[in-house]
Design an enzyme around this catalytic site. Sequence first.
Site, PDB file in Angstrom:
ATOM      1  N   ASP A  30       0.848  -1.189   0.000  1.00 45.09           N
ATOM      2  CA  ASP A  30       0.000   0.000   0.000  1.00 45.09           C
ATOM      3  C   ASP A  30       0.886   1.242   0.000  1.00 45.09           C
ATOM      4  O   ASP A  30       1.895   1.303   0.696  1.00 45.09           O
ATOM      5  CB  ASP A  30      -0.924  -0.003   1.226  1.00 45.09           C
ATOM      6  CG  ASP A  30      -2.078   0.981   1.076  1.00 45.09           C
ATOM      7  OD1 ASP A  30      -3.226   0.538   0.923  1.00 45.09           O
ATOM      8  OD2 ASP A  30      -1.815   2.212   1.102  1.00 45.09           O
ATOM      9  N   ILE A  31       0.507   2.243  -0.765  1.00 45.39           N
ATOM     10  CA  ILE A  31       1.307   3.458  -0.888  1.00 45.39           C
ATOM     11  C   ILE A  31       1.272   4.290   0.397  1.00 45.39           C
ATOM     12  O   ILE A  31       2.151   5.126   0.626  1.00 45.39           O
ATOM     13  CB  ILE A  31       0.827   4.286  -2.110  1.00 45.39           C
ATOM     14  CG1 ILE A  31       1.912   5.187  -2.634  1.00 45.39           C
ATOM     15  CG2 ILE A  31      -0.442   5.071  -1.781  1.00 45.39           C
ATOM     16  CD1 ILE A  31       1.604   5.804  -3.993  1.00 45.39           C
ATOM     17  N   ASN A  87     -12.736  -3.223   2.400  1.00 53.21           N
ATOM     18  CA  ASN A  87     -13.637  -2.078   2.512  1.00 53.21           C
ATOM     19  C   ASN A  87     -14.602  -2.148   1.330  1.00 53.21           C
ATOM     20  O   ASN A  87     -14.177  -2.279   0.177  1.00 53.21           O
ATOM     21  CB  ASN A  87     -12.854  -0.769   2.492  1.00 53.21           C
ATOM     22  CG  ASN A  87     -12.040  -0.581   3.758  1.00 53.21           C
ATOM     23  OD1 ASN A  87     -12.435  -1.016   4.831  1.00 53.21           O
ATOM     24  ND2 ASN A  87     -10.888   0.055   3.630  1.00 53.21           N
ATOM     25  N   GLY A  93     -15.470   3.361   3.344  1.00 51.39           N
ATOM     26  CA  GLY A  93     -14.262   4.035   2.888  1.00 51.39           C
ATOM     27  C   GLY A  93     -13.597   3.402   1.688  1.00 51.39           C
ATOM     28  O   GLY A  93     -12.399   3.602   1.468  1.00 51.39           O
ATOM     29  N   GLN A  94     -14.357   2.630   0.880  1.00 50.26           N
ATOM     30  CA  GLN A  94     -13.748   2.085  -0.348  1.00 50.26           C
ATOM     31  C   GLN A  94     -13.511   3.226  -1.325  1.00 50.26           C
ATOM     32  O   GLN A  94     -14.463   3.890  -1.750  1.00 50.26           O
ATOM     33  CB  GLN A  94     -14.645   1.019  -0.988  1.00 50.26           C
ATOM     34  CG  GLN A  94     -13.998   0.394  -2.230  1.00 50.26           C
ATOM     35  CD  GLN A  94     -14.833  -0.709  -2.869  1.00 50.26           C
ATOM     36  OE1 GLN A  94     -15.927  -1.037  -2.398  1.00 50.26           O
ATOM     37  NE2 GLN A  94     -14.311  -1.275  -3.947  1.00 50.26           N
ATOM     38  N   HIS A 100     -10.073  -5.162  -3.511  1.00 48.46           N
ATOM     39  CA  HIS A 100      -8.741  -5.387  -2.944  1.00 48.46           C
ATOM     40  C   HIS A 100      -8.878  -5.793  -1.493  1.00 48.46           C
ATOM     41  O   HIS A 100      -9.688  -5.241  -0.754  1.00 48.46           O
ATOM     42  CB  HIS A 100      -7.859  -4.136  -3.071  1.00 48.46           C
ATOM     43  CG  HIS A 100      -8.532  -2.873  -2.628  1.00 48.46           C
ATOM     44  ND1 HIS A 100      -9.450  -2.211  -3.415  1.00 48.46           N
ATOM     45  CD2 HIS A 100      -8.447  -2.174  -1.481  1.00 48.46           C
ATOM     46  CE1 HIS A 100      -9.891  -1.146  -2.772  1.00 48.46           C
ATOM     47  NE2 HIS A 100      -9.307  -1.097  -1.587  1.00 48.46           N
ATOM     48  N   HIS A 102      -6.994  -5.717   2.012  1.00 50.30           N
ATOM     49  CA  HIS A 102      -5.873  -5.158   2.780  1.00 50.30           C
ATOM     50  C   HIS A 102      -5.366  -6.252   3.717  1.00 50.30           C
ATOM     51  O   HIS A 102      -6.160  -6.867   4.436  1.00 50.30           O
ATOM     52  CB  HIS A 102      -6.343  -4.000   3.666  1.00 50.30           C
ATOM     53  CG  HIS A 102      -6.841  -2.794   2.947  1.00 50.30           C
ATOM     54  ND1 HIS A 102      -6.092  -1.632   2.819  1.00 50.30           N
ATOM     55  CD2 HIS A 102      -8.019  -2.536   2.338  1.00 50.30           C
ATOM     56  CE1 HIS A 102      -6.803  -0.721   2.168  1.00 50.30           C
ATOM     57  NE2 HIS A 102      -7.978  -1.247   1.866  1.00 50.30           N
TER      58      HIS A 102
HETATM   59  P1  5GP Z   1      -9.670   1.557   0.072  1.00 44.57           P
HETATM   60  O1  5GP Z   1      -9.743   2.890   0.760  1.00 44.57           O
HETATM   61  O2  5GP Z   1     -10.369   1.577  -1.280  1.00 44.57           O
HETATM   62  O3  5GP Z   1     -10.099   0.407   0.935  1.00 44.57           O
HETATM   63  O4  5GP Z   1      -8.138   1.280  -0.175  1.00 44.57           O
HETATM   64  C1  5GP Z   1      -7.433   1.828  -1.228  1.00 44.57           C
HETATM   65  C2  5GP Z   1      -5.979   1.743  -0.838  1.00 44.57           C
HETATM   66  O5  5GP Z   1      -5.196   1.968  -1.990  1.00 44.57           O
HETATM   67  C3  5GP Z   1      -5.562   2.807   0.181  1.00 44.57           C
HETATM   68  O6  5GP Z   1      -5.066   2.168   1.359  1.00 44.57           O
HETATM   69  C4  5GP Z   1      -4.492   3.609  -0.552  1.00 44.57           C
HETATM   70  O7  5GP Z   1      -3.421   4.004   0.292  1.00 44.57           O
HETATM   71  C5  5GP Z   1      -4.048   2.666  -1.639  1.00 44.57           C
HETATM   72  N1  5GP Z   1      -3.569   3.331  -2.846  1.00 44.57           N
HETATM   73  C6  5GP Z   1      -4.160   4.384  -3.470  1.00 44.57           C
HETATM   74  N2  5GP Z   1      -3.450   4.727  -4.562  1.00 44.57           N
HETATM   75  C7  5GP Z   1      -2.397   3.858  -4.626  1.00 44.57           C
HETATM   76  C8  5GP Z   1      -1.315   3.719  -5.552  1.00 44.57           C
HETATM   77  O8  5GP Z   1      -1.160   4.433  -6.540  1.00 44.57           O
HETATM   78  N3  5GP Z   1      -0.419   2.722  -5.291  1.00 44.57           N
HETATM   79  C9  5GP Z   1      -0.547   1.899  -4.199  1.00 44.57           C
HETATM   80  N4  5GP Z   1       0.400   0.974  -4.040  1.00 44.57           N
HETATM   81  N5  5GP Z   1      -1.559   2.006  -3.320  1.00 44.57           N
HETATM   82  C10 5GP Z   1      -2.478   2.982  -3.533  1.00 44.57           C
END
Ligand code: 5GP
Length: 114
Positions: A30-31, A87, A93-94, A100, A102
């Site tokens: 994760d970034i 999520n 918070g998706q 994906h 986590h």
């Molecule tokens: P969500 O909030 O949809 O459950 O999770 C999305 C996740 O993707 C977040 O934890 C966010 O930090 C990660 N993310 C968003 N953009 C990027 C990216 O460009 N590269 C990587 N490796 N992770 C990302």
Amino acid sequence: MADCLFCSIAAGETAATRVLESPRTIAFSDISPQAPTHVLVIPKDHYPDLAALAGAEAGLLDEVAMLAHRIAAAAGIDETGYRVVFNTGPQAGQTVQHVHAHVLGGRGITWTHG
Ligand code: 5GP
Ligand code: ZN
């Protein structure tokens, strides 16, 4: 799918730190890590959320779960414990509409999330 960040990562068009992969899934860091281990597992093909993944081709959700466990084992946290989170939808918070998982661990993870 066009304009999908995680499809672009799966295709190698957007850079990411890849951790492991299986025939139909990949995992990358994760970034914005929220724990010492914070890895995302995705199917290479586009499914928007967990419900779509659960109804996808046979065994694909299993493959995501198996890769999540392999990540934990490789990070040495499979016995101390880790959390796998999908999520799903705006109130959870998706933010990326490509399903994906986590994989979080390497510290004590509390139950309540902000
Ligand atoms: P969500 O909030 O949809 O459950 O999770 C999305 C996740 O993707 C977040 O934890 C966010 O930090 C990660 N993310 C968003 N953009 C990027 C990216 O460009 N590269 C990587 N490796 N992770 C990302
Ligand atoms: Zn996608």
